[in-house]
Design an enzyme around this catalytic site. Structure first.
Site, PDB file in Angstrom:
ATOM      1  CE  LYS A 185     -10.348  -9.628  -5.136  1.00 56.25           C
ATOM      2  NZ  LYS A 185     -10.388  -8.163  -5.336  1.00 56.25           N
ATOM      3  CG  ASP A 232      -4.385 -19.882 -18.148  1.00 57.53           C
ATOM      4  OD1 ASP A 232      -5.252 -19.274 -17.493  1.00 57.53           O
ATOM      5  OD2 ASP A 232      -4.526 -21.048 -18.554  1.00 57.53           O
ATOM      6  CG  HIS A 235     -11.769   0.457  -1.568  1.00 56.63           C
ATOM      7  ND1 HIS A 235     -12.008  -0.840  -1.201  1.00 56.63           N
ATOM      8  CD2 HIS A 235     -10.523   0.457  -2.111  1.00 56.63           C
ATOM      9  CE1 HIS A 235     -10.955  -1.594  -1.493  1.00 56.63           C
ATOM     10  NE2 HIS A 235     -10.050  -0.820  -2.038  1.00 56.63           N
TER      11      HIS A 235
END
Length: 438
Positions: A279, A295, A392
Site C-alpha cells: 500500500k 487509470d 505522521h
C-alpha cells in the site's frame, strides 16, 4: 427518499437543487459549498462536467511536486496528485538521498498487454483446435481497419492463442490475445479488436463443415481486455556501498542495512505486513498515475494480482546486501499511456506531462516505478529507525489545528509546544482552548 426519474436529463443546476431538497433541507450552506468548487472559466468547467455523468461539482485533490529524482542520469521533478499527508515529503526525501548516491536506475522489460474473448463451446476439443488454426488469419484480417494506424507506428496485434479452460469450468474456452499499444494505454483499441474477433469467430463457426449443428453454436460470453499485465513489466533499483547508508538517522549503516533487508523479507513471507508494505508503494505510484491522467484503479488491480502470482500475497520490492553493496529494487506491471484519454484533455495532466518532458509510455513506466520504490524506501527507512509516527503526528497535529480554525501564529505556538510529544486529539483541543483563552 423516493427514486428519482430522469435525473441524467436535468441541468446541473437542477441536479444540485434535487440534491439540496433531498439531503440538505436543514443545511443552507450545502448549495454554496457545491458551487464554490465550480470553476469560473465556463469552458474549463464544461470540460470537467463532461468527463463523467451527472456531475454537480468538482472534487479537488492537492497537486504537488517531488523534485530531485535522478533516473538513468536524467533529473526529474515528479508531479503527484494525492490527499494523504507525508507522501510527497517522503518521496522528495528519498529522491534527495539517492541523488547523492548515483540516483535510480530503471528499465522496461516488456510491454505486452492482454485481452480475451471468453466463450463456451460444447463439442470435441480437437475440432475447436482445427477450427482455430483455420480462422486465426481471418480474425486478424477482420481487424485491419482498426489496427491500421497502430500497425504503422509499430504496434498492433502480437498474437492470438486458443486456451482450453474446461478443467476449471465446463465448456469454457478463451481467445488469449496479446497486443503492443506503444504510447497509448490502449483499452479502446484492445476492446475494439476483441469485439471484432468475437464477431468473426462466431460467424466463421457457422461455416466450418467439421462442426456439428451443436458445435457451430458457440456462445460468446464477453470480450474484454485484462488489467492483469504480467508481461508489461518495469524494473527500478538503487544501490550503494553499505557504508554510505543512513548518515542522519543515528544508526550504524551496517545495522540499518541488516534491519532494512529483514523488513523486506518479512513483507515477502507475511501477507498482513505485505498488504501495508505494498500500500505504501502504491501511495507513490497512484499519485503519479493520477497526476498523469492514467487509470490508478486498473494499475492497483494489476499490481496486487502480480503480488499474488506465486500463490501467496507478497512484497513487490526486494533488498539484498552482497559484498558490501546494498541493493533495493522493484519489478511490477504497469500498463500506462501518454497519449489518448485524459492525457489530451485535462489541463493539469498536460502540465504534468510537460513537466516530465513529454515522456513516452516506457519513460512514464520507469518514472512511476521509481516513485513507488522511493516511497517504499522512505517508509522502511523510518520504520526501521525512528518509526513513522513522528512525521505522521506533525501532519496529524496540523489537520487538527486546521479543523479548529487556528491562526498562523497559533499553529506556530502549538507546533512548538508538541515538539517531541505525542499528539492526542482531545489534548490538542484543550491546549488550543487554553491558548485562545490567554
Amino acid at each position: 427518499m423516493e427514486p428519482v426519474k430522469g435525473f441524467s436529463k436535468l441541468t446541473k443546476e437542477e441536479k444540485v437543487a434535487w440534491v439540496i431538497r433531498t439531503f440538505f433541507k436543514d443545511n443552507s450552506d450545502a448549495a454554496t459549498l457545491i458551487k464554490r468548487y465550480w470553476n469560473d472559466d465556463d469552458a474549463l468547467q464544461q470540460l470537467h462536467d463532461e468527463f463523467i455523468e451527472n456531475t454537480i461539482t468538482n472534487y479537488y485533490l492537492p497537486f504537488g511536486i517531488a523534485p530531485n529524482f535522478l533516473i538513468n542520469d536524467k533529473l526529474y521533478a515528479i508531479p503527484m496528485a494525492i490527499e494523504e499527508s507525508s507522501v510527497v515529503a517522503a518521496a522528495s526525501k528519498a529522491a534527495k538521498f539517492w541523488y547523492d548516491r548515483g540516483g535510480f536506475k530503471a528499465e522496461v522489460i516488456s510491454t505486452t498487454k492482454i485481452g480475451h474473448v471468453h466463450f463456451l463451446y460444447e463439442g470435441n476439443s480437437e475440432k475447436i483446435k482445427d477450427f482455430f488454426a483455420e480462422v486465426k488469419p481471418k480474425l486478424i484480417a477482420a481487424t485491419n481497419t482498426i489496427t491500421a494506424n497502430m500497425n504503422k507506428r509499430g504496434g498492433g496485434i502480437s498474437d492470438i492463442e486458443l486456451v482450453d479452460k474446461t478443467a476449471v469450468m465446463s465448456n469454457y474456452y478463451q481467445l488469449h490475445c496479446s497486443f503492443e499499444t506503444l504510447d497509448a494505454m490502449g483499452a479502446n483499441f484492445i476492446n475494439s479488436c476483441l469485439e471484432q474477433f468475437a464477431k468473426t469467430f462466431k460467424e466463421e463457426a457457422q461455416l466450418f463443415d467439421a462442426f456439428s449443428a451443436r458445435e457451430k453454436n458457440i456462445e460468446i460470453v464477453m470480450s474484454i481486455l485484462s488489467n492483469y499485465v504480467p508481461d508489461c513489466i518495469v524494473r527500478a533499483e538503487v544501490s550503494c556501498p553499505v557504508a554510505e547508508l543512513n548518515e542522519d538517522k543515528g544508526v550504524r549503516a551496517e545495522e540499518f542495512a541488516d534491519k532494512f533487508v529483514k523488513a523486506v523479507e518479512i513483507a515477502q513471507v507475511e501477507p498482513y505486513r505485505a498488504v501495508t508494505h505494498n500500500k505504501g508503494i502504491m501511495n507513490g505510484i497512484d499519485a503519479v498515475v493520477l497526476a498523469t491522467g492514467n487509470d490508478f484503479r486498473a494499475i492497483e488491480a494489476g499490481v496486487h494480482a502480480y503480488a499474488s502470482r506465486n500463490g501467496n500475497y507478497s512484497s513487490l520490492t526486494h533488498a539484498s546486501v552482497e559484498d558490501g553493496i546494498f541493493k533495493f529494487w522493484i519489478e511490477l506491471p504497469l500498463a500506462l499511456g501518454t497519449v489518448g484519454g485524459l492525457t489530451n484533455l485535462h489541463p493539469l495532466v498536460k502540465l504534468a506531462m510537460e513537466m516530465l518532458e513529454k515522456p513516452s509510455a516506457k519513460d512514464l513506466m520507469k518514472i512511476v516505478a521509481v516513485a513507488g520504490l522511493a516511497q517504499n524506501f522512505a517508509a522502511l527507512r523510518s520504520l526501521t529507525t525512528t518509526g513513522i509516527q513522528k512525521g505522521h503526528m506533525k501532519m496529524h497535529l496540523m489537520n487538527i489545528l486546521n479543523q479548529l480554525g487556528a491562526t498562523s501564529e497559533e499553529k506556530i505556538t502549538l507546533v512548538n509546544h508538541y515538539e517531541g510529544k505525542t499528539v492526542v486529539h482531545s489534548d490538542v483541543v484543550e491546549t488550543f482552548k487554553e491558548l485562545r483563552t490567554k
